[in-house]
Design a protein around this motif. Structure first.
Motif, PDB file in Angstrom:
ATOM      1  N   ARG A  18       0.799  -1.044  -0.219  1.00 38.83           N
ATOM      2  CA  ARG A  18      -0.144   0.062  -0.019  1.00 38.83           C
ATOM      3  C   ARG A  18       0.757   1.412  -0.041  1.00 38.83           C
ATOM      4  O   ARG A  18       1.931   1.336   0.624  1.00 38.83           O
ATOM      5  CB  ARG A  18      -0.820  -0.028   1.116  1.00 38.83           C
ATOM      6  N   GLY A  19       0.434   2.161  -0.935  1.00 40.50           N
ATOM      7  CA  GLY A  19       1.348   3.638  -0.917  1.00 40.50           C
ATOM      8  C   GLY A  19       2.333   3.539  -1.856  1.00 40.50           C
ATOM      9  O   GLY A  19       2.974   4.631  -2.054  1.00 40.50           O
ATOM     10  N   LYS A  20       2.772   2.386  -2.333  1.00 42.32           N
ATOM     11  CA  LYS A  20       3.837   2.434  -3.622  1.00 42.32           C
ATOM     12  C   LYS A  20       3.305   2.515  -4.792  1.00 42.32           C
ATOM     13  O   LYS A  20       2.281   2.313  -4.983  1.00 42.32           O
ATOM     14  CB  LYS A  20       4.771   1.224  -3.318  1.00 42.32           C
ATOM     15  N   VAL A  21       4.240   2.935  -5.769  1.00 45.37           N
ATOM     16  CA  VAL A  21       3.694   3.065  -7.328  1.00 45.37           C
ATOM     17  C   VAL A  21       3.595   1.749  -7.768  1.00 45.37           C
ATOM     18  O   VAL A  21       4.381   0.857  -7.583  1.00 45.37           O
ATOM     19  CB  VAL A  21       4.772   3.879  -8.021  1.00 45.37           C
ATOM     20  N   CYS A  22       2.548   1.456  -8.587  1.00 48.70           N
ATOM     21  CA  CYS A  22       2.359   0.251  -9.090  1.00 48.70           C
ATOM     22  C   CYS A  22       3.331  -0.247 -10.018  1.00 48.70           C
ATOM     23  O   CYS A  22       3.749   0.794 -10.882  1.00 48.70           O
ATOM     24  CB  CYS A  22       0.911   0.209  -9.919  1.00 48.70           C
ATOM     25  N   VAL A  23       3.848  -1.377 -10.130  1.00 49.77           N
ATOM     26  CA  VAL A  23       4.946  -2.050 -11.110  1.00 49.77           C
ATOM     27  C   VAL A  23       4.484  -2.411 -12.318  1.00 49.77           C
ATOM     28  O   VAL A  23       5.343  -2.391 -13.300  1.00 49.77           O
ATOM     29  CB  VAL A  23       5.685  -3.050 -10.329  1.00 49.77           C
TER      30      VAL A  23
END
Length: 110
Positions: free
Chosen positions: A84-89
């Motif tokens: 959660r909160g990270k940029v989608c790979v």
């Protein structure tokens, strides 16, 4: 054993009987035959063929039904809640786990 399961499922697909997939059908039949003869798994993998799952796009591990998961708000790629909160790979656009009503754009004025 896992290879036999994968090959069996592949051979059950309706498209495998078409002429364009003859090579894939032959390979799957060979894998099925050899894996049934050996009757063992070369590698241990985290896979349960009887339990539906989606794939965690950050770790490429299964997220089995009932496991808490979140999605990318843009491309709907699945992730474990720790992402959660990270940029989608996958799309490299949206933050994972944010609830949105759609694509919002802003223009900057000078």
């Amino acid at each position: 054993i896992n290879a036999a399961s994968f090959a069996r499922r592949l051979l059950e697909l309706p498209d495998m009987n078409s002429e364009k997939n003859a090579d894939s059908r032959t390979k799957a039949q060979k894998v099925l035959q050899k894996s049934e003869q050996q009757g063992r798994n070369e590698f241990t993998i985290d896979y349960d063929e009887r339990n539906p799952f989606s794939l965690d796009c950050s770790t490429l591990k299964p997220l089995y039904k009932g496991t808490p998961s979140i999605k990318c708000s843009y491309c709907s790629a699945n992730y474990c809640v720790e992402y959660r909160g990270k940029v989608c790979v996958i799309c490299d656009i949206a933050t994972v786990g944010l609830d949105t009503v759609g694509l919002v754009t802003q223009s900057t004025t000078s």
